[in-house]
Design a protein around this motif. Structure first.
Motif, PDB file in Angstrom:
ATOM      1  N   THR A 170       0.705  -1.981   0.168  1.00 37.85           N
ATOM      2  CA  THR A 170      -0.632   0.261   0.168  1.00 37.85           C
ATOM      3  C   THR A 170       0.525   0.994  -0.104  1.00 37.85           C
ATOM      4  OG1 THR A 170      -1.661  -1.231   1.227  1.00 37.85           O
ATOM      5  CG2 THR A 170      -2.130   1.362   1.463  1.00 37.85           C
TER       6      THR A 170
ATOM      7  N   GLU B 188      -3.323   0.178  -3.403  1.00 38.13           N
ATOM      8  CA  GLU B 188      -3.779  -0.714  -2.942  1.00 38.13           C
ATOM      9  C   GLU B 188      -3.973  -1.743  -2.493  1.00 38.13           C
ATOM     10  OE1 GLU B 188      -5.238  -0.165   1.205  1.00 38.13           O
ATOM     11  OE2 GLU B 188      -4.686   1.174   0.209  1.00 38.13           O
TER      12      GLU B 188
ATOM     13  N   ASN C 197      -1.364   5.478  -7.134  1.00 35.18           N
ATOM     14  CA  ASN C 197      -1.820   5.172  -5.906  1.00 35.18           C
ATOM     15  C   ASN C 197      -1.714   3.349  -5.544  1.00 35.18           C
ATOM     16  OD1 ASN C 197      -1.925   7.596  -4.369  1.00 35.18           O
ATOM     17  ND2 ASN C 197      -3.871   8.026  -4.494  1.00 35.18           N
TER      18      ASN C 197
END
Length: 371
Positions: A100, A180, A178
């Motif tokens: 993450t 995740e 990003n």
């Protein structure tokens, strides 16, 4: 726990545990990970500039092409045959993306030469996109290369330390997307994966999670996987996983002995036992024997009628040389054996041979791992 360390006069160290240590609860985050929680590999191709004549030679067409491409993006037009500098090296750049990350985070990168450069010391990595397996750029790397070595040439004399053709750029890559980790599948169950699969430990993990929530939300699916249904907990998934990874259990440990023949190192887990056996090596004789005696409860000097007797096991370890040196021990573990052999001035590599022979004879109740 009792640790035994041979004197410094030995060629190598032997570390052993003479008695089993009491079990200590360990958090689940130290025992494994949630399914889907994984790191991701990134790779890129770039050039390192500013080298003091230790870069790729003119024979490296890849380096000339890469430098021409970099200069053209900056508005300079140079033909490949006009580039003769040895201050540039073509490199492969690698990095590991955490499970993450957020855009703007920085990660370390590793730089390695792919040409005939002699050293990357003093060089600077130019902006290099780092791609994932899906060929998408996830980070941009740039910065000064730190090399843990050197190479100097003069009049056909070479002085080199470590490998100067590889180095790192600490915090040299900026994350551009990003990421995740995908752990749960909506309302479906998630999995907890043990780092060392073991049926006993997996059953303890499932029982520990159920006890922590007071609900049967976990079940052992295999020796290495525990299935957890978060929807039954009534909590938010993130809150529930935070509680799960802090559940403490007592993992089961397999009896194991690790031998490193190159360095002569022996590492033994606590409480590794030895069956009755006799070993002879040259003038050295090792004997392990077991005596069993019966004991009955007594009151004021008389035996209690109808009382059941107890069987008491006494184990004796003897190590004898041509000097008739004998060592006795009330318990017999590998730690006791190594302590006795060290007192008898047995070399470490001979100890390794003795342990391997005992395992082959079926007298050593542990797995031996040779490195």
């Amino acid at each position: 726990m009792k640790a035994i360390l041979l004197p410094l006069a030995c060629l190598a160290a032997v570390v052993a545990s003479a008695a089993p240590a009491p079990a200590t609860p360990v958090r689940l985050k130290e025992l494994g990970r949630f399914g889907g929680w994984r790191e991701n590999a990134l790779v890129g191709y770039g050039i390192v500039t500013g080298l003091p004549g230790t870069g790729d030679s003119a024979r490296s067409g890849v380096t000339r092409q890469a430098l021409q491409s970099a200069l053209s993006r900056l508005g300079a037009t140079v033909a490949p045959d006009q580039i003769q500098s040895r201050n540039v090296a073509a490199v492969i750049v690698t990095a590991t993306l955490p499970p993450t990350v957020t855009q703007g985070d920085r990660i370390d990168v590793t730089v390695a030469s792919i040409g005939d450069a002699r050293s990357l010391a003093g060089g600077t990595l130019l902006m290099t996109p780092l791609l994932g397996p899906d060929q998408r750029p996830y980070a941009l790397a740039q910065g000064s290369v730190a090399v843990g070595g050197y190479r100097f040439d003069a009049d056909q004399n070479v002085r080199q330390k470590n490998l100067p053709t590889a180095g790192i750029v600490s915090g040299g890559a900026t994350v551009e997307a990003n990421v995740e980790a995908e752990i749960g599948g909506g309302a479906g169950p998630i999995t907890f994966v043990l780092r060392s699969p073991d049926y006993t430990t997996a059953s303890k993990v499932a029982a520990g999670v159920n006890a922590a929530f007071g609900l049967p939300i976990a079940r052992m699916r295999s020796a290495g996987v525990v299935e957890i249904t978060l929807a039954r907990s009534g909590l938010d998934a993130n809150v529930a996983m935070a509680r799960i990874e802090n559940v403490a259990v007592e993992p089961d440990h397999e009896a194991r002995i690790v031998l490193n023949e190159r360095s002569g190192t022996v590492v033994v887990g606590g409480g590794v036992t030895i069956a009755p056996v006799t070993i002879a090596q040259g003038d050295l004789k090792v004997s392990v024997s077991v005596d069993r005696d019966a004991a009955f409860p007594q009151i004021y000097g008389g035996y209690v009628p109808g009382a059941r007797g107890l069987v008491i096991t006494n184990t004796r370890l003897d190590v004898a040389e041509d000097r008739d040196a004998v060592l006795s021990s009330p318990g017999t573990t590998v730690g006791d054996l190594i302590q006795g052999l060290s007192r008898a001035k047995v070399k470490t590599r001979e100890m390794i041979a003795i342990l391997q022979a005992m395992k082959a004879a079926g007298a050593l109740n542990a797995e031996i791992v040779v490195q």
